[in-house]
Write an enzyme that holds these catalytic residues in place. Structure first.
Site, PDB file in Angstrom:
ATOM      1  N   GLU A  43      13.046  -3.433  -3.782  1.00 60.39           N
ATOM      2  CA  GLU A  43      12.081  -3.615  -4.863  1.00 60.39           C
ATOM      3  C   GLU A  43      12.702  -3.278  -6.205  1.00 60.39           C
ATOM      4  OE1 GLU A  43       7.656  -2.050  -6.319  1.00 60.39           O
ATOM      5  OE2 GLU A  43       8.621  -1.134  -4.586  1.00 60.39           O
ATOM      6  N   GLY A  45       0.819  -1.204   0.000  1.00 57.43           N
ATOM      7  CA  GLY A  45       0.000   0.000   0.000  1.00 57.43           C
ATOM      8  C   GLY A  45       0.853   1.253   0.000  1.00 57.43           C
ATOM      9  N   TYR A  46       1.404   1.595  -1.143  1.00 59.78           N
ATOM     10  CA  TYR A  46       2.228   2.796  -1.286  1.00 59.78           C
ATOM     11  C   TYR A  46       1.514   3.857  -2.128  1.00 59.78           C
ATOM     12  CZ  TYR A  46       6.706   1.252   0.780  1.00 59.78           C
ATOM     13  OH  TYR A  46       7.698   0.885   1.631  1.00 59.78           O
ATOM     14  N   SER A  47       1.365   3.582  -3.429  1.00 65.62           N
ATOM     15  CA  SER A  47       0.839   4.587  -4.359  1.00 65.62           C
ATOM     16  C   SER A  47      -0.603   4.968  -4.046  1.00 65.62           C
ATOM     17  CB  SER A  47       0.916   4.069  -5.800  1.00 65.62           C
ATOM     18  OG  SER A  47       2.253   3.928  -6.214  1.00 65.62           O
ATOM     19  N   SER A 107       9.133   5.879 -11.097  1.00 65.19           N
ATOM     20  CA  SER A 107       9.306   6.005 -12.545  1.00 65.19           C
ATOM     21  C   SER A 107      10.788   6.151 -12.899  1.00 65.19           C
ATOM     22  CB  SER A 107       8.526   7.211 -13.069  1.00 65.19           C
ATOM     23  OG  SER A 107       9.131   8.421 -12.647  1.00 65.19           O
ATOM     24  N   ASN A 108      11.114   5.776 -14.137  1.00 69.73           N
ATOM     25  CA  ASN A 108      12.513   5.863 -14.572  1.00 69.73           C
ATOM     26  C   ASN A 108      13.041   7.293 -14.533  1.00 69.73           C
ATOM     27  OD1 ASN A 108      12.409   3.140 -14.923  1.00 69.73           O
ATOM     28  ND2 ASN A 108      12.819   3.152 -17.127  1.00 69.73           N
ATOM     29  N   GLU A 109      12.149   8.279 -14.746  1.00 70.55           N
ATOM     30  CA  GLU A 109      12.576   9.678 -14.656  1.00 70.55           C
ATOM     31  C   GLU A 109      13.053  10.010 -13.239  1.00 70.55           C
ATOM     32  OE1 GLU A 109      10.051   9.191 -18.152  1.00 70.55           O
ATOM     33  OE2 GLU A 109       9.802   8.629 -16.059  1.00 70.55           O
TER      34      GLU A 109
END
Length: 398
Positions: free
Chosen positions: A244, A127-129, A383-385
């Site tokens: 992760e 439960g993060y995002s 995200s990769n950014e």
């Protein structure tokens, strides 16, 4: 004999291969190879088989059920399980929550939860995002207000992978609105059967029910379910995310996918020749193979550091970025190799027992499904950014 490995390491590889040949259910490995949907029972069965052998949690301390494997042995095990068509071990309890409990949990939490992770009593989800807090996780709004011996939790989480199967969720919640946003976050363990918890499915572009929304409406959570100290959850969250992101590299999976790609390209023809002989396609294939080999080396280095007790650092962000780029490139090359056969995608064809005549090779439909599903890889786990910003701050350069 595998060149580059010691005699003992090659013997270990053979031991793993023999174990897989004798214990990996053929029905499950066939579903993995053909890209069929795995159900809860499939994943739980493989979990139980590994646990019985004592190979479920290689990264854990030996006193809690770990294997004492070296970094190379962990790498070999990962390679061989994916090559054999074994499903990925569900990571939320084994590879994400457990490291946090080992480092920050109370002795009572370790005694209670770690055995239940191993024997499958608890199925965990993350439960993060939230709808307004993804890569900017510090802006999360799910609240936990102290009320005597309980916290009262209200809010919403989203993109909760396999939450439909879970009975437990580890959550980041806001316990204070003072100071910087990161300073008011706590790490709670919540029973999904508690009144006020609701799970709603999110169906993805490939037709898969993989993720969910989770709602909390005045959910009572015992204070003893707080991990570590109140308002220190950001520290624990970052620690978990490094594990992760390292796992997101998923090198064994990419290696198996690369071998399947070579097989597909060898069978497809362009102007009467194998697609492997096409200069443009061969160049892209060579590039992704070189990148994967380089990432294997980096991954082994990080595993060696972890064996020495070091938590993954910014290198985990490197693995996450490169790992997702490599996997998406493999998916794209496989889709291109199939040409028009990759166009007709049927979600129902992913189900076990689907018997309609396939359009093109039997692996065509799963290739399209993987291409669609794996577009998300560059977004989840940060995200990769965002990962590039982390790398930039440490003066590391991809």
């Amino acid at each position: 004999m595998d060149l580059g490995y010691s005699k003992e390491e090659n013997e270990f590889r053979e031991e793993v291969r023999n174990f897989l040949a004798e214990n990996l259910p053929e029905r499950i490995s066939e579903k993995v190879r053909l890209g069929k949907r795995l159900g809860r029972d499939d994943m739980a069965r493989w979990h139980a088989i590994l646990n019985e052998r004592g190979w479920l949690a290689p990264g854990w301390p030996a006193e809690h059920g770990g294997t004492n494997w070296t970094a190379v042995q962990k790498h070999i095990f990962d390679e061989e399980t994916w090559a054999a068509g074994a499903p990925r071990t569900v990571p939320f309890g084994i590879s994400m929550l457990a490291p946090v409990l080992h480092k920050f949990g109370s002795e009572e939490q370790k005694r209670h939860y770690l055995p239940r992770i191993l024997d499958g009593t608890d199925w965990w989800c993350q439960g993060y995002s939230e709808p307004g807090a993804g890569s900017d996780l510090a802006s999360l709004r799910t609240s936990a207000t102290r009320d005597g011996d309980h916290y009262i939790v209200n809010g919403q989480k989203t993109w909760t992978t396999l939450g439909q199967y879970a009975n437990m969720i580890f959550c980041l919640v806001r316990t204070s609105g003072e100071g910087k946003p990161q300073e008011g976050i706590s790490f709670l363990l919540i029973d999904m059967d508690t009144p006020g918890v609701e799970v709603r499915p999110i169906i993805l572009i490939d037709g898969e029910h993989e993720v969910n929304e989770v709602f909390f409406d005045n959910v009572k959570v015992p204070v003893e379910n707080l991990v570590g100290e109140e308002n220190m959850g950001w520290t624990y969250a970052k620690y978990l995310l490094t594990h992760e992101r390292t796992g997101t590299a998923n090198i064994g999976n990419s290696n198996a996918a690369l071998q399947r790609l070579k097989k597909i390209a060898g069978e497809q023809r362009k102007a009467g020749r194998s697609l492997l002989d096409d200069p443009y396609f061969a160049a892209r294939l060579a590039r992704v193979e070189i990148d994967l080999e380089a990432m294997k080396t980096t991954n082994l280095r990080i595993l060696v550091d972890a064996d020495a007790g070091a938590a993954p650092g910014p290198e985990s962000s490197m693995l996450k970025v490169k790992g997702t780029i490599i996997r998406q490139e493999i998916n794209d090359l496989a889709r291109r190799a199939l040409g028009p056969y990759a166009l007709p995608f049927s979600s129902e064809a992913m189900d076990e027992g689907y018997n309609d005549e396939p359009v093109g090779p039997e692996y065509a439909n799963p290739i399209a499904a993987k291409y669609f599903n794996n577009r998300k890889m560059s977004i989840y786990a940060g995200s990769n950014e965002i990962q590039r910003e982390i790398i930039k701050k440490t003066k590391m350069d991809l």
